[in-house]
Design an enzyme around this catalytic site. Structure first.
Site, PDB file in Angstrom:
ATOM      1  N   ARG A 319       0.852  -1.191   0.000  1.00 13.32           N
ATOM      2  CA  ARG A 319       0.000   0.000   0.000  1.00 13.32           C
ATOM      3  C   ARG A 319       0.889   1.242   0.000  1.00 13.32           C
ATOM      4  O   ARG A 319       1.686   1.429   0.917  1.00 13.32           O
ATOM      5  CB  ARG A 319      -0.904   0.016   1.235  1.00 13.32           C
ATOM      6  CG  ARG A 319      -1.824  -1.214   1.360  1.00 13.32           C
ATOM      7  CD  ARG A 319      -2.995  -1.154   0.405  1.00 13.32           C
ATOM      8  NE  ARG A 319      -3.720  -2.418   0.336  1.00 13.32           N
ATOM      9  CZ  ARG A 319      -4.725  -2.764   1.127  1.00 13.32           C
ATOM     10  NH1 ARG A 319      -5.111  -1.948   2.079  1.00 13.32           N
ATOM     11  NH2 ARG A 319      -5.324  -3.923   0.961  1.00 13.32           N
ATOM     12  N   GLU A 321       0.001   4.264   0.455  1.00  5.25           N
ATOM     13  CA  GLU A 321      -0.650   5.377   1.130  1.00  5.25           C
ATOM     14  C   GLU A 321       0.299   6.051   2.120  1.00  5.25           C
ATOM     15  O   GLU A 321       1.129   5.398   2.758  1.00  5.25           O
ATOM     16  CB  GLU A 321      -1.901   4.892   1.862  1.00  5.25           C
ATOM     17  CG  GLU A 321      -1.657   3.755   2.822  1.00  5.25           C
ATOM     18  CD  GLU A 321      -2.931   3.057   3.249  1.00  5.25           C
ATOM     19  OE1 GLU A 321      -2.852   2.223   4.160  1.00  5.25           O
ATOM     20  OE2 GLU A 321      -3.992   3.344   2.666  1.00  5.25           O
ATOM     21  N   ARG A 327      -0.814   2.095  13.090  1.00  5.72           N
ATOM     22  CA  ARG A 327      -1.382   0.829  12.614  1.00  5.72           C
ATOM     23  C   ARG A 327      -1.257   0.599  11.106  1.00  5.72           C
ATOM     24  O   ARG A 327      -1.820  -0.351  10.581  1.00  5.72           O
ATOM     25  CB  ARG A 327      -2.847   0.729  13.020  1.00  5.72           C
ATOM     26  CG  ARG A 327      -3.768   1.750  12.341  1.00  5.72           C
ATOM     27  CD  ARG A 327      -5.198   1.499  12.775  1.00  5.72           C
ATOM     28  NE  ARG A 327      -6.151   2.263  11.979  1.00  5.72           N
ATOM     29  CZ  ARG A 327      -7.468   2.126  12.061  1.00  5.72           C
ATOM     30  NH1 ARG A 327      -7.970   1.235  12.899  1.00  5.72           N
ATOM     31  NH2 ARG A 327      -8.277   2.846  11.327  1.00  5.72           N
ATOM     32  N   HIS A 328      -0.543   1.460  10.407  1.00  6.43           N
ATOM     33  CA  HIS A 328      -0.397   1.318   8.959  1.00  6.43           C
ATOM     34  C   HIS A 328       1.046   1.017   8.559  1.00  6.43           C
ATOM     35  O   HIS A 328       1.981   1.578   9.119  1.00  6.43           O
ATOM     36  CB  HIS A 328      -0.862   2.588   8.228  1.00  6.43           C
ATOM     37  CG  HIS A 328      -2.345   2.769   8.218  1.00  6.43           C
ATOM     38  ND1 HIS A 328      -2.999   3.536   9.147  1.00  6.43           N
ATOM     39  CD2 HIS A 328      -3.305   2.270   7.400  1.00  6.43           C
ATOM     40  CE1 HIS A 328      -4.306   3.520   8.902  1.00  6.43           C
ATOM     41  NE2 HIS A 328      -4.513   2.753   7.847  1.00  6.43           N
ATOM     42  N   GLU A 473     -10.155  -1.914  13.467  1.00 11.95           N
ATOM     43  CA  GLU A 473     -10.529  -2.842  12.395  1.00 11.95           C
ATOM     44  C   GLU A 473      -9.358  -3.744  12.018  1.00 11.95           C
ATOM     45  O   GLU A 473      -8.235  -3.272  11.828  1.00 11.95           O
ATOM     46  CB  GLU A 473     -10.984  -2.055  11.165  1.00 11.95           C
ATOM     47  CG  GLU A 473     -11.350  -2.898   9.971  1.00 11.95           C
ATOM     48  CD  GLU A 473     -10.457  -2.614   8.777  1.00 11.95           C
ATOM     49  OE1 GLU A 473      -9.980  -3.595   8.186  1.00 11.95           O
ATOM     50  OE2 GLU A 473     -10.246  -1.439   8.450  1.00 11.95           O
ATOM     51  N   SER A 476     -11.677  -6.969   6.679  1.00  6.72           N
ATOM     52  CA  SER A 476     -12.768  -6.507   5.825  1.00  6.72           C
ATOM     53  C   SER A 476     -13.184  -7.659   4.926  1.00  6.72           C
ATOM     54  O   SER A 476     -12.330  -8.391   4.419  1.00  6.72           O
ATOM     55  CB  SER A 476     -12.338  -5.316   4.964  1.00  6.72           C
ATOM     56  OG  SER A 476     -12.318  -4.134   5.725  1.00  6.72           O
ATOM     57  N   ARG A 524      -1.329  -6.337  12.113  1.00  3.01           N
ATOM     58  CA  ARG A 524      -2.305  -5.603  12.924  1.00  3.01           C
ATOM     59  C   ARG A 524      -3.036  -6.538  13.887  1.00  3.01           C
ATOM     60  O   ARG A 524      -3.303  -6.174  15.032  1.00  3.01           O
ATOM     61  CB  ARG A 524      -3.313  -4.872  12.037  1.00  3.01           C
ATOM     62  CG  ARG A 524      -4.180  -3.900  12.816  1.00  3.01           C
ATOM     63  CD  ARG A 524      -5.195  -3.170  11.961  1.00  3.01           C
ATOM     64  NE  ARG A 524      -4.584  -2.278  10.996  1.00  3.01           N
ATOM     65  CZ  ARG A 524      -5.280  -1.466  10.206  1.00  3.01           C
ATOM     66  NH1 ARG A 524      -6.606  -1.453  10.270  1.00  3.01           N
ATOM     67  NH2 ARG A 524      -4.658  -0.683   9.343  1.00  3.01           N
TER      68      ARG A 524
END
Length: 550
Positions: A319, A321, A327-328, A473, A476, A524
């Protein structure tokens, strides 16, 4: 070839000879390497005799200790000796002779005739003692032991002794002591440690207690730890974290295989983004635009279309981002599942609940030492993940939003939950239902990826779900669109160039079965299960927007 293109002339009386620049560099490197090796050997010899007033020749016990010559550990021979794992050292082995290998964690010379060593192997430590004794331990051997440097790798031979239970050993995990008979240094640490294991292992409780008593302890920050990750990984807590992480993956695989899932391995270089959006690592693939896969989503769906009714994958996810949060990560390990469903996407929810409860139970039952090691440095409360009736809590998105509104939290209508809202909802759920683990279903369609199936009774909602652990979270999932026309329409509506995913779209022409699935981030899940405060603690060598090394 011109002289300037890779050759240099040697000087001299018209010799005219030339040598390759590359060869010259190689020769120089070889000479430098040989010189460094000679210096290391010289330092080894000096270290092994440091402090000795008598030479090895005058010590009849000199064969029982010393630095092992390099040539003797270059796979020279197989001796048939057996090394005992430190975890196996117990009171039942009293008076038995053992051979162990580990790193020297601490060295405590008590006098010229006594020295204590604590030797570490993974999470386990054992206290070793050398006491001058006629025909067993010489003063030179004690001096040799005292001259060892921290983190040196040693072989220790000795006899197991069991201390009085009223006076337990506080400096080691194993409640036995080894009375050393032989001590050999396999590989001596010749350099200053960038961080000390003791400093990197301290808990917040230790810092608070030291502050109260006026002591000042060295605090090793996260960046310093990650910059020196090879040393940092040797702490008991880190050994525990990655032991737990390994068990998570092993049990994830085992449980799914029992349910007839097939493990697959999908490509990580793809022609278009797998999730939509701009957060992808773009690259040139032999002149073609490509990117690193944000998930195995499209290919695991294609595999189901190919006749594999139940599949899973454990693999890297990328990712791009710019998320500078606790948490990323830009690269993490994905736990992905895809399966045919018969009637309802709740079949996927049921699998998630059963699977993760089984994993949590397994880790709690089989990783007690690892969890204890983590808890010593990073204290945490045991996870609560079942309701009194033995089930996993399941709420709808609207029910969750209503709980937040009743608590005075302002929420964007039909919007996704931000981190703050997730944590607040997690606290509300914990207070009301006494659980840290729950499933939230029926999310608004506009918050989900293009391949998510809309609800039959309201197209503004979707057949999707998220799973939460300690208010964050972790998973998903959803029923996927299996209809070609609806899938194409949704992709275009989400701004995805259908041409870049044409092979995926074409997979649904012949036709596709009803199916659904989910994806989780391993790091995570482990972070939240262990109550840790940063996901980087759960990544061996983390990659975030600012970190590409080590």
């Amino acid at each position: 070839m011109d002289e300037g293109e890779g050759f240099v002339k040697k000087g001299g009386d018209g010799e005219g000879a030339s040598i390759s620049k590359n060869k010259a560099k190689k020769d120089a490197k070889k000479a430098e390497k040989a010189e460094r090796a000679a210096q290391r050997q010289q330092t080894r010899s000096a270290a092994s005799s440091e402090g000795a007033s008598e030479s090895d020749e005058t010590d009849p016990l000199s064969p029982n200790y010393g630095d092992i010559p390099l040539e003797d550990i270059q796979s020279k021979c197989i001796t048939g000796r057996t090394w005992t794992d430190l975890r196996e050292l117990s009171a039942e082995m009293k008076d038995k002779s053992v051979l162990i290998r580990g790193r020297v964690q601490t060295i405590r010379p008590m006098s010229k005739k006594i020295v204590f060593l604590v030797v570490r192997q993974n999470m386990s430590t054992v206290q070793c003692v050398l006491v001058v004794s006629k025909d067993i331990i010489s003063t030179q051997m004690v001096r040799f032991a005292a001259s060892l440097s921290k983190e040196s790798i040693v072989d220790v031979e000795g006899v197991i002794s069991v201390p009085d239970p009223k006076d337990p050993i506080k400096s080691a995990t194993q409640q036995v002591e080894i009375h050393v008979r032989k001590l050999y240094c396999v590989n001596r640490n010749m350099y200053n440690l960038p961080i000390n294991i003791e400093d990197a292992s301290r808990s917040e409780t230790e810092f608070k207690e030291a502050e109260k008593s006026g002591k000042q302890l060295v605090r090793v920050g996260q960046d310093t730890s990650l910059n020196n990750r090879v040393i940092d990984l040797r702490t008991a807590a880190n050994q525990g974290i990655f032991g737990v992480k390994s068990e998570f993956v092993n049990e994830f695989r085992r449980r799914l295989r029992l349910k007839k899932f097939v493990e697959i391995f999908t490509p990580k270089v793809i022609a278009g983004s797998s999730e939509g959006g701009a957060e992808v690592f773009k690259l040139d693939y032999k002149g073609q635009p490509a990117c690193l896969a944000q998930s195995p989503q499209l290919h695991k769906q294609m595999t189901v279309c190919g006749g594999f009714s139940r599949v899973f994958e454990v693999g890297p996810v990328f990712r791009a981002e710019n998320s500078y949060t606790h948490r990323h990560l830009c690269e993490f390990v994905g736990l992905d599942v895809e399966m045919e469903i018969m009637e309802h996407y709740y079949e996927v929810c049921d699998l998630v609940a059963e699977l993760f409860v089984a994993i949590f139970n397994h880790v709690n039952e089989n990783c007690s030492e690892e969890l204890e090691a983590i808890n010593r440095q990073y204290p945490f409360e045991p996870l609560k993940y079942l309701l009194p009736d033995g089930n996993v809590l399941r709420l709808t998105y609207d029910q969750g939003i209503e709980m937040l509104k009743e608590a005075g939290v302002k929420i964007e209508p039909m919007g996704d939950l931000n981190t703050e809202a997730e944590k607040k909802l997690g606290k509300l759920v914990s207070d009301k239902y006494n659980t840290d683990f729950y499933i939230l279903t029926r999310y608004p369609l506009n918050t989900r990826p293009f391949y998510t199936m809309p609800c039959h009774d309201n197209p503004d909602y979707s057949n999707s779900f998220d799973v939460f652990l300690r208010g964050e979270e972790i998973i998903s999932g959803a029923q996927r669109i299996h209809d070609l026309e609806i899938l194409t329409e949704r992709a275009e509506k989400c701004g995805i160039d259908v041409k870049t995913i044409s092979t995926y779209i074409d997979s649904f022409r012949h036709p596709a079965p009803l199916h659904g699935g989910f994806g989780a981030g391993l790091e995570r899940v482990v972070m939240l299960f262990c109550g840790l405060n940063n996901i980087r603690k759960c990544s061996l060598f983390p990659r975030d927007p600012q970190r590409l090394t080590p």
